[in-house]
Design a protein around this motif. Structure first.
Motif, short mmCIF file in Angstrom:
data_model
loop_
_atom_site.label_atom_id
_atom_site.label_comp_id
_atom_site.label_asym_id
_atom_site.label_seq_id
_atom_site.Cartn_x
_atom_site.Cartn_y
_atom_site.Cartn_z
N MET A 1 0.84 -1.16 0.00
CA MET A 1 0.00 0.00 0.00
C MET A 1 0.89 1.24 0.00
N ASN A 2 0.58 2.16 -0.87
CA ASN A 2 1.32 3.41 -0.94
C ASN A 2 0.50 4.50 -0.25
N ALA A 30 -3.93 1.15 -2.77
CA ALA A 30 -3.65 -0.26 -2.53
C ALA A 30 -3.11 -0.88 -3.82
N ALA A 31 -1.92 -1.45 -3.72
CA ALA A 31 -1.30 -2.06 -4.89
C ALA A 31 -1.77 -3.49 -5.11
N VAL A 32 -2.29 -4.13 -4.06
CA VAL A 32 -2.77 -5.51 -4.17
C VAL A 32 -4.18 -5.59 -3.60
N VAL A 33 -4.89 -6.59 -4.02
CA VAL A 33 -6.24 -6.81 -3.51
C VAL A 33 -6.12 -7.47 -2.14
N PRO A 34 -6.81 -6.96 -1.14
CA PRO A 34 -6.72 -7.55 0.20
C PRO A 34 -7.35 -8.95 0.23
N THR A 35 -6.84 -9.78 1.10
CA THR A 35 -7.36 -11.13 1.27
C THR A 35 -8.70 -11.07 1.98
#
Length: 100
Positions: A1-2, A30-35
């Motif tokens: 996350m940036n 958010a650079a990735v999708v949260p789990t």
């Protein structure tokens, strides 16, 4: 996350010691999708057998059903079909483990 932002401020001209201005801005990307973690009913639960809960009852039906399983005659036939279409079977090693 940036996460990044900026903040600036200073005195207002002609009121140098009495009023100040201040502005801030902050954002995050958010650079990735949260789990996502969820729970689905086990096959035993789908069949009306709640004995794996160890006698604990948190259901609103606890007064109507005194045992740990529902008779098959009390289960609406549409419910197992709906569960099969909408909720997969558990895929964890401990399907009866409760998430805390």
């Amino acid at each position: 996350m940036n996460q990044y932002g900026v903040a600036v401020g200073g005195p207002i001209p002609k009121m140098s010691n009495k009023m100040f201005w201040f502005v801030s801005w902050r954002t995050s990307v958010a650079a990735v999708v949260p789990t996502q973690i969820g729970s689905v009913p086990t096959q035993d639960y789908r069949n009306g057998d709640f004995s794996a809960r160890g006698g604990r009852s948190e259901s609103v039906y606890q007064h109507a059903v005194r045992h740990t399983s529902f008779p098959q005659s009390r289960i609406n036939p549409a419910i197992p079909t709906a569960l099969d279409l909408t909720a997969p079977l558990p895929n964890s090693a401990r399907p009866d483990a409760e998430l805390r």
